[in-house]
Design a protein around this motif. Structure first.
Motif, PDB file in Angstrom:
ATOM      1  N   ASN A 186     -59.328 -38.597  59.583  1.00  0.00           N
ATOM      2  CA  ASN A 186     -59.940 -37.454  60.488  1.00  0.00           C
ATOM      3  C   ASN A 186     -61.335 -37.861  60.742  1.00  0.00           C
ATOM      4  N   GLN A 192     -55.327 -39.382  56.248  1.00  0.00           N
ATOM      5  CA  GLN A 192     -54.213 -38.460  56.481  1.00  0.00           C
ATOM      6  C   GLN A 192     -52.808 -39.142  56.359  1.00  0.00           C
ATOM      7  N   ASP A 213     -46.079 -31.719  56.217  1.00  0.00           N
ATOM      8  CA  ASP A 213     -46.751 -31.252  56.772  1.00  0.00           C
ATOM      9  C   ASP A 213     -48.240 -31.939  57.315  1.00  0.00           C
ATOM     10  N   SER A 215     -50.575 -31.240  59.361  1.00  0.00           N
ATOM     11  CA  SER A 215     -51.760 -30.780  59.139  1.00  0.00           C
ATOM     12  C   SER A 215     -52.741 -30.758  57.991  1.00  0.00           C
ATOM     13  N   GLN A 216     -51.953 -31.567  56.690  1.00  0.00           N
ATOM     14  CA  GLN A 216     -52.553 -31.530  55.616  1.00  0.00           C
ATOM     15  C   GLN A 216     -52.474 -33.199  55.157  1.00  0.00           C
ATOM     16  N   ALA A 220     -52.152 -34.020  49.751  1.00  0.00           N
ATOM     17  CA  ALA A 220     -51.835 -32.772  49.583  1.00  0.00           C
ATOM     18  C   ALA A 220     -50.653 -32.081  48.642  1.00  0.00           C
ATOM     19  N   ASN A 223     -47.603 -31.621  50.363  1.00  0.00           N
ATOM     20  CA  ASN A 223     -46.810 -32.885  50.782  1.00  0.00           C
ATOM     21  C   ASN A 223     -46.271 -33.904  49.642  1.00  0.00           C
TER      22      ASN A 223
END
Length: 363
Positions: A186, A192, A213, A215-216, A220, A223
């Protein structure tokens, strides 16, 4: 009785011929199947001691005078042994009432005895060497069974894995007109997702891909479950057998699952994925990915890329196979090549760079 003996004599060569022929046929079929371990085992057991003998010879530093002195010492011992046995034999024959005539102890008997003793010493060394070789084969990290035929099978499986990965790269490129990035990061530099994650739909792992996911980050908690799932095409059986003796221990079944293959960081890097038409050095002369056996990362790790210029089996952060002499590499055109670890560094550099303009010679 004579007839039965004649029949047995004639039948013996007949059955011997059949047994020898059957042995040759079974040996040929075994070799064709790649299962060379019976012959390999017999060869190592019979000749493995020679390496120890040669090592002792190489470590020895006997000069010519020392060699002559040793031979003279052996000759003196042989002469003394001859006279000692001659005296003992004469005493025995004098005490024997059954012998009407006595013979002196012959020199050839002493010589034969010395030769027999020398053969016994050599045989003892051979037996010790064979015992040592048997123990080494039985207690080695990789069982003898997997050192020949099954090693070829595992290498073939690894090549097939790389071909599937190469096909996935090309299918992804057909869909997005570029290769996947080596790793998604990011704006503030947080990792990521990896190139393997983006290839999952093209590796028959669509359901696993849908569980992630995006977006995570990959680490995370949401995940964790998908990234702790094994992706078999990313596992090299040779690495498993080398480090785990063919078994996945219970503790390795948990946690983030590994990738035994890494991408070429000259093509896939942080937020970077090239287009095939931008690889000017040629798709058949540029490395896209390859085997790794040290510094292994999870398949979901966005930093799972390396520099081939570090050498093969030369750096813990470089490429390398679980076997000796080199590793398998996936080229941009989708082909798989085994590259020796003694390759010319300049040729390896030419294979690593996509636009270096170098000439790739024979390798």
């Amino acid at each position: 009785m004579d007839t039965e003996n004649d029949t047995g004599t004639k039948a013996s060569p007949y059955w011997t011929g059949w047994i020898v022929s059957l042995g040759f046929i079974l040996g040929f079929v075994t070799l064709c199947m790649g299962l060379t371990f019976p012959v390999h085992a017999l060869f190592l057991l019979l000749t493995g001691w020679t390496s120890q003998a040669m090592q002792l010879v190489n470590e020895g530093s006997a000069s010519l005078p020392e060699l002559v002195s040793s031979l003279l010492l052996i000759a003196v011992i042989a002469v003394l042994l001859h006279f000692a046995l001659r005296v003992l034999f004469r005493r025995y024959t004098k005490q024997s009432e059954d012998m009407s005539k006595t013979w002196g102890w012959q020199r050839r008997w002493s010589l034969s005895l010395v030769v027999i003793l020398a053969l016994l010493v050599v045989s003892g060394i051979c037996v010790l060497g064979i015992s040592h070789q048997t123990w080494q084969l039985a207690t080695s990290d990789e069982p003898l069974l997997f050192k020949s035929g099954f090693t070829a099978a595992r290498r073939s499986a690894s090549k097939n894995n790389l071909k599937q990965i190469g096909l996935a790269f090309h299918n992804y490129h057909d869909a997005f007109d570029r290769l996947p990035v080596g790793g998604d990061f990011n704006r503030i530099g947080e990792p990521q997702h990896s190139w393997v994650t983006h290839l999952l739909p093209y590796l028959d792992q669509g359901s696993l891909y849908n569980q992630i996911d995006f977006s995570q980050p990959w680490k995370a908690e949401v995940n964790r479950s998908p990234f702790e799932t094994r992706v078999y095409v990313m596992e090299n059986l040779g690495v498993i057998h080398r480090f785990e003796n063919g078994k996945r221990r219970a503790e390795n079944q948990k946690g983030y699952q590994p990738s035994h293959y890494a991408a070429n960081n000259q093509i896939l890097n942080v937020n970077t994925g090239m287009k095939l038409r931008d690889i000017k050095d040629g798709a058949s002369d540029t490395i896209l990915a390859g085997e790794v056996s040290t510094g292994i990362k999870a398949w979901g790790d966005p930093t799972n890329f390396r520099n081939p210029q570090l050498g093969i089996n030369a750096s813990p952060n470089g490429f390398g196979g679980p076997y000796q002499w080199g590793a398998h590499f996936l080229l941009v055109d989708g082909s798989v090549r085994f590259i020796s670890d003694d390759i010319d560094p300049q040729i390896l550099k030419a294979l690593a760079t996509p636009n270096g303009g170098e000439t790739v010679g024979e390798y």
